[in-house]
Motif scaffolding. Sequence first.
Motif, short mmCIF file in Angstrom:
data_model
loop_
_atom_site.label_atom_id
_atom_site.label_comp_id
_atom_site.label_asym_id
_atom_site.label_seq_id
_atom_site.Cartn_x
_atom_site.Cartn_y
_atom_site.Cartn_z
N LEU A 101 25.56 -6.02 143.80
CA LEU A 101 25.23 -6.03 145.23
C LEU A 101 23.93 -6.80 145.42
O LEU A 101 23.02 -6.71 144.58
N PRO A 115 29.93 -8.47 147.12
CA PRO A 115 29.92 -7.53 146.02
C PRO A 115 30.82 -8.01 144.88
O PRO A 115 31.79 -8.74 145.09
N ARG A 136 25.10 4.65 148.91
CA ARG A 136 25.07 3.21 149.20
C ARG A 136 26.44 2.74 149.67
O ARG A 136 27.46 3.08 149.09
N VAL A 138 29.08 -0.22 150.05
CA VAL A 138 29.44 -1.49 149.43
C VAL A 138 30.19 -2.29 150.48
O VAL A 138 31.28 -1.89 150.90
N VAL A 144 29.75 4.39 147.78
CA VAL A 144 29.87 4.47 146.33
C VAL A 144 30.55 5.77 145.88
O VAL A 144 31.47 5.74 145.06
#
Length: 162
Positions: A101, A115, A136, A138, A144
Amino acid sequence: MTSAFIGIGSNLGESRRIVAEAVASLGGLPQSRLLRSSAQYLTPPWGVTEQPPFINSVVEIDTDLPPAELLSALLALEREAGRLRDGTRWGPRALDLDVLLYGDEIICDAGLRVPHPHLAQRAFVLLPLAEIAPERSVPGFGRVTDLLAGVDAAGCRRLDLP
């Protein structure tokens, strides 16, 4: 500064030491500083399964390096560790460093996709990433912890400090 997450893997040589040294090296990249690093994980190989298991980890750095320069620095660290990129995919390697990332950016360049295109399918990336950044998001994939819930992590195990 941009927050970047870097995946680290090794399955040749003294992999635990190689991964630990890679973490230290990532903290020393120009215009960058190490924010967090996960534990090491012992994981089965992905793609080509007839090879030794991997040691994997993930770090978060803050960096002022543009994505292409960051990738170039990672490739230099791989070469220093003895990695030869000969076109073989998913084979054994002394050190593998991947930009997972880079901020919230979506990058689709010839040499860099962020990503990372297989991030959402790989327990060996999601386990250490969830350890340091569980909430987090993505870009294009989701959170995540939700991604981790969708993969089989049964063959992976967190390692204690050496």
